[in-house]
Design a protein around this motif. Structure first.
Motif, mmCIF file in Angstrom:
data_model
loop_
_atom_site.group_PDB
_atom_site.id
_atom_site.type_symbol
_atom_site.label_atom_id
_atom_site.label_comp_id
_atom_site.label_asym_id
_atom_site.label_seq_id
_atom_site.Cartn_x
_atom_site.Cartn_y
_atom_site.Cartn_z
ATOM 1 N N LYS A 167 0.840 -1.192 0.000
ATOM 2 C CA LYS A 167 0.000 0.000 0.000
ATOM 3 C C LYS A 167 0.884 1.254 0.000
ATOM 4 C CE LYS A 167 -3.498 -0.865 2.680
ATOM 5 N NZ LYS A 167 -4.623 -0.921 3.650
ATOM 6 N N PRO A 168 1.694 1.437 -1.052
ATOM 7 C CA PRO A 168 2.564 2.615 -1.067
ATOM 8 C C PRO A 168 1.766 3.917 -1.141
ATOM 9 C CG PRO A 168 2.749 1.375 -3.129
ATOM 10 C CD PRO A 168 1.887 0.575 -2.224
ATOM 11 N N THR A 169 2.395 4.992 -0.717
ATOM 12 C CA THR A 169 1.752 6.298 -0.666
ATOM 13 C C THR A 169 1.176 6.696 -2.025
ATOM 14 O OG1 THR A 169 3.318 6.964 1.035
ATOM 15 C CG2 THR A 169 2.115 8.727 -0.069
ATOM 16 N N PHE A 170 -0.106 7.112 -2.003
ATOM 17 C CA PHE A 170 -0.842 7.588 -3.175
ATOM 18 C C PHE A 170 -1.094 6.496 -4.217
ATOM 19 C CE2 PHE A 170 1.162 11.902 -2.063
ATOM 20 C CZ PHE A 170 0.129 12.198 -1.193
ATOM 21 N N SER A 171 -0.946 5.231 -3.821
ATOM 22 C CA SER A 171 -1.402 4.126 -4.670
ATOM 23 C C SER A 171 -2.912 4.016 -4.530
ATOM 24 C CB SER A 171 -0.745 2.817 -4.228
ATOM 25 O OG SER A 171 -1.153 2.490 -2.901
ATOM 26 N N GLU A 220 6.029 6.531 5.742
ATOM 27 C CA GLU A 220 6.979 5.524 5.276
ATOM 28 C C GLU A 220 7.997 6.054 4.265
ATOM 29 O OE1 GLU A 220 7.401 2.986 6.814
ATOM 30 O OE2 GLU A 220 5.547 2.065 7.522
ATOM 31 N N GLY A 221 7.863 7.319 3.876
ATOM 32 C CA GLY A 221 8.915 7.955 3.099
ATOM 33 C C GLY A 221 9.012 7.555 1.644
ATOM 34 N N HIS A 222 7.871 7.283 0.995
ATOM 35 C CA HIS A 222 7.919 6.989 -0.437
ATOM 36 C C HIS A 222 8.311 8.234 -1.229
ATOM 37 C CE1 HIS A 222 6.296 2.878 -0.375
ATOM 38 N NE2 HIS A 222 5.645 3.286 0.690
ATOM 39 N N PHE A 223 7.861 9.401 -0.787
ATOM 40 C CA PHE A 223 8.155 10.653 -1.490
ATOM 41 C C PHE A 223 9.127 11.554 -0.727
ATOM 42 C CE2 PHE A 223 4.290 9.264 -3.524
ATOM 43 C CZ PHE A 223 4.394 9.706 -4.831
ATOM 44 N N GLY A 224 9.276 11.322 0.551
ATOM 45 C CA GLY A 224 10.142 12.182 1.351
ATOM 46 C C GLY A 224 10.141 11.723 2.794
ATOM 47 N N ALA A 247 9.689 19.187 -5.698
ATOM 48 C CA ALA A 247 10.866 18.356 -5.974
ATOM 49 C C ALA A 247 10.647 16.885 -5.639
ATOM 50 C CB ALA A 247 12.064 18.890 -5.195
ATOM 51 N N ALA A 248 9.613 16.562 -4.862
ATOM 52 C CA ALA A 248 9.441 15.198 -4.347
ATOM 53 C C ALA A 248 9.099 14.213 -5.462
ATOM 54 C CB ALA A 248 8.359 15.185 -3.274
ATOM 55 N N ASN A 292 9.220 4.597 -8.438
ATOM 56 C CA ASN A 292 8.939 4.749 -9.872
ATOM 57 C C ASN A 292 9.196 6.144 -10.423
ATOM 58 O OD1 ASN A 292 6.721 6.273 -8.993
ATOM 59 N ND2 ASN A 292 5.353 4.488 -9.019
ATOM 60 N N GLY A 293 9.637 7.072 -9.583
ATOM 61 C CA GLY A 293 9.974 8.405 -10.070
ATOM 62 C C GLY A 293 8.800 9.336 -10.304
ATOM 63 N N ARG A 294 7.570 8.872 -10.025
ATOM 64 C CA ARG A 294 6.396 9.732 -10.206
ATOM 65 C C ARG A 294 6.516 10.970 -9.327
ATOM 66 N NH1 ARG A 294 0.172 8.193 -8.505
ATOM 67 N NH2 ARG A 294 1.299 7.324 -6.735
ATOM 68 N N THR A 295 6.175 12.135 -9.898
ATOM 69 C CA THR A 295 6.266 13.356 -9.090
ATOM 70 C C THR A 295 5.135 13.397 -8.075
ATOM 71 O OG1 THR A 295 4.857 14.775 -10.452
ATOM 72 C CG2 THR A 295 7.181 14.580 -11.113
ATOM 73 N N MET A 296 5.392 14.049 -6.954
ATOM 74 C CA MET A 296 4.361 14.179 -5.930
ATOM 75 C C MET A 296 3.195 15.026 -6.438
ATOM 76 S SD MET A 296 4.769 15.028 -1.914
ATOM 77 C CE MET A 296 3.446 14.561 -0.804
#
Length: 408
Positions: free
Chosen positions: A30-34, A124-128, A147-148, A153-157
């Motif tokens: 369940k990663p952030t913003f999935s 959990e720090g997927h983006f920061g 910048a996040a 996968n490199g998707r921007t925040m």
């Protein structure tokens, strides 16, 4: 006195409902913003009215349940995203405990005040680093969000927020004086409670995390034609340095200091080429900044000694500083008193070796944490688990601790 409004079966049902979203083996992915994270946030928004709370998702993905009840307010919560392919309790346990405390206490006419609920985004720090709770306490700039990037996968925040329907929405900030404090529950993520046959950990402090990039500069050359006596092998220099750390740190560290070399990179990283460069990412955790300062000085001394001795040059760059957070003594006392009343006093005051949102909240209000046992001490893995009886006992103690804090 146990509260007859408390419902342990309801706590377990809520946790299992969240476990059913984004299931992976016996845990969750369940990663952030999935999509599973979004579904979990929507689940919480639907549940908060059961506790007399109005639900809001802010512009960084934090969920807040706020109360209109008169009297003092206690903030409680944790997070709903997970590490990749990880456990079902790391995060959701604290959110569900907060929800249960709000359901029980906010409906009690004999108690002045209310529990408000928060689900912090991206603990959990997927983006920061702790973006949700740091945003709430005023430590995240718009430039940092620009910048996040998702570490997987490199998707921007910004793109992720847009897909969540949160673009342009305001980020909610702490309202000074609104809350008497913050309380967070979590699985221990270690085996101290389980091995001691204890039910409750009363967290005294949350460690700071200091991170370093240590670089080794040698000379790239042919692995077949370069004599051993004249090599400047950066990879070998790195390996020797790692061993030296383990030999020299014990005499300078604290009783609960831990250190880890988490990533090693060789340049160019080919079997027939002597590495001309090498890099290690190195981390130290402790709750005493004086210990960290001593170890950092030792690390830099070791680098200077290794450079002087040769054949490679060693440099140390600090890339992260994380101040430790002390938990509020009054909140610690409330948790311990609740444990004595409802868990036979099977509690232990202990530091947290992992970082948590509570350390961010501690910068703006009195904060505390309650731990429940982790089976085998396992966390950040899909086998992470806690016995149902321990989950229910922890929830009962948490609700009672909230009552005691609100009662002053």
């Amino acid at each position: 006195m146990p509260d007859d409004r408390f419902d342990g079966a309801r706590v377990l049902a809520d946790l299992n409902a969240l476990r059913a979203i984004g299931t992976y083996k016996t845990g969750v992915h369940k990663p952030t913003f999935s999509e599973p994270h979004k579904q979990s946030l929507d689940w919480l928004v639907r549940k908060l009215p059961e506790a007399g709370l109005s639900a809001t998702i802010d512009g960084i993905g934090n969920v807040f349940g706020t109360s209109a009840k008169a009297g003092p307010k206690l903030l409680a919560g944790s997070h709903l995203e997970s590490q990749n392919y990880a456990g079902w309790l790391d995060g959701p346990l604290g959110v569900v405990y907060a929800l249960e405390a709000a359901r029980v206490l906010n409906a009690d006419p004999t108690l002045k005040g209310a529990v408000e609920v928060a689900s912090w985004c991206d603990e959990e720090g997927h983006f920061g680093s702790f973006l949700g709770s740091r945003s709430y306490v005023g430590q995240v700039t718009e430039a940092e969000i620009d910048a996040a990037r998702d570490r997987t996968n490199g998707r921007t925040m910004r793109d992720a927020l847009a897909e969540m329907g949160l673009s342009g929405r305001a980020r909610i900030a702490v309202e000074p004086g609104r809350h008497v404090g913050y309380l967070e529950a979590h699985i221990e993520q270690g085996d101290t409670l389980e091995s001691g046959k204890l039910a409750i950990g009363v967290v005294t402090s949350i460690v700071g995390i200091w991170q370093y990039r240590i670089n080794f500069i040698g000379e790239q050359n042919h692995a077949g034609t370069t004599r051993m006596a004249v090599r400047k092998d950066a990879g070998l220099a790195l390996a020797k340095f790692c061993v030296a750390i383990d030999q020299r740190f014990p005499s300078a560290c604290g009783t609960r200091t831990v250190w880890t070399t988490g990533r090693i990179t060789l340049d160019p990283g080919a079997p027939s080429i002597i590495p001309g460069g090498a890099e290690m990412l190195f981390q130290i955790r402790d709750d005493n900044p004086a210990v960290i300062a001593r170890l950092e000085e030792l690390l830099r001394t070791m680098a200077a000694e290794a450079s002087a001795k040769g054949p490679c040059t060693v440099t140390v760059e600090k890339i992260r500083t994380g101040a430790p957070a002390m938990m509020n003594p009054g909140i610690q006392d409330a948790i311990e008193a609740a444990s004595k009343a409802l868990a036979g006093g099977r509690s232990l005051r202990m530091p947290s070796g992992a970082g948590h949102d509570a350390q961010m909240l501690a910068t703006v209000m009195p904060s505390g944490m309650l731990f429940v046992p982790s089976i085998g001490g396992i966390s950040h893995h899909w086998t992470e688990n806690t016995d149902d009886a321990d989950i229910v006992t922890g929830a009962r103690v948490f609700v009672d601790a909230c009552r005691r804090i609100l009662a002053g």
